[in-house]
Structure formats: C-alpha cells, structure tokens
Design an enzyme around this catalytic site. Sequence first.
Site, PDB file in Angstrom:
ATOM      1  N   GLU A  91       0.827  -1.201   0.000  1.00  0.00           N
ATOM      2  CA  GLU A  91       0.000   0.000   0.000  1.00  0.00           C
ATOM      3  C   GLU A  91       0.866   1.258   0.000  1.00  0.00           C
ATOM      4  OE1 GLU A  91      -2.065  -3.033   2.779  1.00  0.00           O
ATOM      5  OE2 GLU A  91      -0.052  -2.550   2.081  1.00  0.00           O
ATOM      6  N   CYS A 151      -2.595  -3.244   7.189  1.00  0.00           N
ATOM      7  CA  CYS A 151      -2.215  -3.160   8.595  1.00  0.00           C
ATOM      8  C   CYS A 151      -2.539  -1.757   9.108  1.00  0.00           C
ATOM      9  CB  CYS A 151      -0.730  -3.477   8.760  1.00  0.00           C
ATOM     10  SG  CYS A 151       0.360  -2.202   8.071  1.00  0.00           S
TER      11      CYS A 151
END
Length: 352
Positions: free
Chosen positions: A265, A290
């Site tokens: 990401e 996360c």
Amino acid sequence: MLIGICGGICAGKQSVLQYLVQQHDFQVLTLVRDAATPSVEKSASETNVPEPNKEYGTTFSSITELLDYATKSWQSNFVTTSIHNGSVVDALSRRPFFILVHVDAPISLRWERFRRRCVDAELPPPTLEQFVLRNDEHLYSASSGLVSVASQAQIKLINSSTTIKQLWSTLDALDLTDQSRLRPTWDHYFMTLASLAARRSNCMRRQVGCVLVREKRVMSTGYNGTPRNITNCNEGGCPRCNGRGAQGVSAGGSDLSACLCLHAEENALLEAGRERVGDGAVLYCNTCPCLTCTIKIVQVGITEVVFSQSYYMDDAAARIFAEAGVKLRQFSPPKEGLIYLTEKDTAFLQQG
C-alpha cells in the site's frame, strides 16, 4: 455461455450436464466422435456399454459446425461433453463465451460406477486392473491429448458425490453459471491485478500486492519489499523478515521498527502521490491493510478499500476506516481451480 465438460469415464460429466440442463435450461450440443470408441468405455467383451439417460441435443459432424452454431446464438446457454481431444478445446477456447470444466473422481470409484453400468446392461465388466490400464491408455494417448486438456480447465471438480441431491447441492453453491467467469467484474479485474503485483514481492514474510484506482483507471500498483537500492528482502536485505534480530524470527506485528520492507500500500501511495489520488480513489489489496498503512490510506483521501484475504488486525483497521468515513469491504471471486464436491450421503449413484 458455452460450458465444455471433460473428464474420465464415470467421473460425473453427464450428471453435471443434466444439472445444467434441468436447473438452468442449458441446451446440449453433441459432436460426432471421429475416432473409434476408446476401450475404457467398453465391457470386458469389447462391447460398447450404453450410457443411461444420456442427452444428445443438437448433433454436429464437425467442431466448426458446432462452433458456428454456438457463436450465432452466443447469448444462449449451451453445454457439451464432446471434448474428445485437445484440438476440440483449442477451437472452443477461441470464443470469449467458453468455459472448460474438468470432472474427476478416484479411479476405484469410477470403476465401481462403470462396473454397475455394465451389470445393468448385462455385459461383463472389466476388472479393476483392466480398467486402470485402459484408462491410462485413453488419458495419456498422444493422439487425444486429454491430460493437457485437463490442465486447461478453469474449474476442476473432484466428484465423490454419491447422490444427485448432494452433487446438485454443491453445484448450486459453486454457481457455475456466474457470468463473471466469462468477463470478470471490475472488482475481480482489479483484485487479479493486485494478486499479480504480489508475485513481484521479495518479502520473506508475506506477498502483498496493491492497485490504486480512480474512475476504473489504474493510477499505480505496489508490492511489498525493501526500498530501492537496498538488498532485496529475499536476499537477506531485511534482518527482521529473515529472522536475524535479537529475538530471532519475529512474530507477526512485532519488531516493526526493525523492518526495512515497504508495504504494498505504501509503495502504491508513494507512486501515485497525494495530488494524483484526489477524491474517489479506490485501493485494492490482496490482504487487508495493517494499521500503519490504514492511517496513510486515510490521510491521502482514499474513499474505499477492497481486500480479499484477512489479516490479524482487520478489526482495528476497520474501526479506523469507519471513523474516517472510508468504506472497507471484502471481495471473494467465483471459485476456480481444484474444487472438492464433498460426500455427505451414502446411497450409490451411477454417474457418467
């Protein structure tokens, strides 16, 4: 949609065909076999064994005729078990409305089904050894190429079902007629790209891929691994991921400050940049982000996050996304690959 069903004798091809005909109004297309009946389909006395309740539908003398017919009515639903060799699959695969399904079952179970078929027809059944040898000759013949045909199937069914009720119930759950099997939905398309990006990952702990999209256009992709000009993680570049920290191999979520790997990401966001992201961007990731990535996703203005696999901190990430007004959802594509049709009932079923 045209579904081709291939597989060994008594694996259940005709049962799957009958399901599509009776439950989903598929039309049967049959290609006349241009070669002799293989010995695996014959009794011990070399007599052809009739296949009970076989549906022939519209019959064609060549694959070209069959394909022309299906193409002219491509919005209708067709099914065929006339997958006699690799050249038939090659021809059918040129059409975007074709799906190949392979059906298999343990050879001892297929022999028992065939043995009972022979008995019902008052013909001597082959022994198990004869059946195995004939089966090998049929599948591994260079002329038929049936082994390679099986490898081309999108869906591979292991059919140990013993009743029609059980078989059809599992086929209902599988949803063979889902149109996205022919043309993936946008979610399926972008998640496939994210999964493909993950294969580039060099991280020793987990392969994660990400795609950043706006208005159905890809802005950037990313995968996890060590930063540019730093030794790849899988070559020893990250001490944490390679278990060289003070405590040895770190548990998931621990010693993050010692990790040199950028997350998928992060790489996608860095590649796109805050100005390019803007409003309305959607982030696709094969794993739920996360917490570290979650706060960055919120900060750059992503409006929706779509993931396929869960991570151990999904609930915490979901709470942050909810508070920030970012939509989070999980996407599961139609099942493909090897699928077991589980056995629940015990009554014997004769399948073709």
